[in-house]
Design a protein around this motif. Structure first.
Motif, PDB file in Angstrom:
ATOM      1  N   LEU A 111       0.836  -1.203   0.000  1.00 14.16           N
ATOM      2  CA  LEU A 111       0.000   0.000   0.000  1.00 14.16           C
ATOM      3  C   LEU A 111       0.874   1.257   0.000  1.00 14.16           C
ATOM      4  O   LEU A 111       0.648   2.190  -0.771  1.00 14.16           O
ATOM      5  N   VAL A 112       1.897   1.274   0.848  1.00  9.80           N
ATOM      6  CA  VAL A 112       2.766   2.443   0.964  1.00  9.80           C
ATOM      7  C   VAL A 112       3.555   2.663  -0.321  1.00  9.80           C
ATOM      8  O   VAL A 112       3.609   3.780  -0.835  1.00  9.80           O
ATOM      9  N   THR A 113       4.168   1.597  -0.868  1.00 12.94           N
ATOM     10  CA  THR A 113       4.944   1.776  -2.111  1.00 12.94           C
ATOM     11  C   THR A 113       4.035   2.210  -3.252  1.00 12.94           C
ATOM     12  O   THR A 113       4.399   3.074  -4.044  1.00 12.94           O
ATOM     13  N   TRP A 114       2.828   1.626  -3.346  1.00 14.22           N
ATOM     14  CA  TRP A 114       1.900   2.009  -4.415  1.00 14.22           C
ATOM     15  C   TRP A 114       1.500   3.478  -4.276  1.00 14.22           C
ATOM     16  O   TRP A 114       1.498   4.220  -5.264  1.00 14.22           O
ATOM     17  N   ALA A 115       1.148   3.906  -3.067  1.00 10.54           N
ATOM     18  CA  ALA A 115       0.691   5.286  -2.855  1.00 10.54           C
ATOM     19  C   ALA A 115       1.798   6.283  -3.193  1.00 10.54           C
ATOM     20  O   ALA A 115       1.548   7.301  -3.848  1.00 10.54           O
ATOM     21  N   PHE A 116       3.024   6.010  -2.735  1.00 12.00           N
ATOM     22  CA  PHE A 116       4.122   6.945  -3.013  1.00 12.00           C
ATOM     23  C   PHE A 116       4.531   6.900  -4.484  1.00 12.00           C
ATOM     24  O   PHE A 116       4.809   7.937  -5.080  1.00 12.00           O
TER      25      PHE A 116
END
Length: 192
Positions: A111-116
């Motif tokens: 989720l974090v890598t996708w969002a950033f």
């Protein structure tokens, strides 16, 4: 005797420069993130954005705007963090799936890598590797968009959204959701 004609050219020139400068300043400040809800009493540590305008003749029909490069450079990462936070919040309710990196299912670091990445910033794939990038941030100095890590050793990550809450992909039993930061053992936080 008829009245002498009055020239409006200087007044119109000033008005055009003010309007152009105001519109450009408004466009710039629309990209600068808002301050957190509970702002500290001390002055902010980050530089401020300065906008200056140069008056040009009305015939040129344009205005020159000069931006402080350091202020622009400081605003870009903050805008990326805020954008990533908003993208993660847009995925609330998406299912958790171990190893998933979106856009329809996620694990915590996915989720974090996708969002950033969707906001123009690349991060390492795992929560443990993420916990070593950027700058360390104390729990009391967290700002929306900061990465928050949990457990020892680090094995979970979420994005701080303010008011003591994080958005994260928690487990197979629950979808992407918002949780209180105190519900998991806090390890550290980073600002990227």
């Amino acid at each position: 005797m008829s009245p002498k004609p009055v020239s409006l050219r200087p007044a119109l020139t000033r008005r055009a420069a003010v309007v152009a400068g105001s519109a450009a300043a408004a466009a710039l400040f629309a990209t600068v993130p808002a301050a957190p809800a509970a702002a500290p009493a001390a002055p902010p540590a980050s530089p401020t954005v300065t906008v200056s305008t140069t008056v040009v003749p009305l015939a040129a029909r344009s205005a020159t705007i000069t931006l402080d490069p350091q202020a622009v450079a400081a605003a870009a990462p903050a805008a990326a963090r805020r954008s990533a936070m908003q993208k993660a919040l847009g995925k609330i309710g998406s299912p958790y799936r171990y190893g998933a990196t979106g856009p329809n299912a996620f694990d915590c670091s996915g989720l974090v890598t996708w969002a950033f990445k969707s906001s123009g910033k690349s991060l390492p794939r795992t929560s443990n590797a993420m916990s070593r990038v950027g700058s360390p941030v104390s729990k009391s100095a967290l700002q929306p968009g900061d990465l928050v890590f949990f457990y020892k050793p680090v094995s979970h990550v979420g994005i701080y959204i303010g008011n003591g809450k994080v958005v994260h992909a928690s487990s197979r039993k629950s979808p992407v959701k918002i949780s209180d930061i105190s519900r998991m053992p806090f390890n550290s936080a980073r600002r990227v």
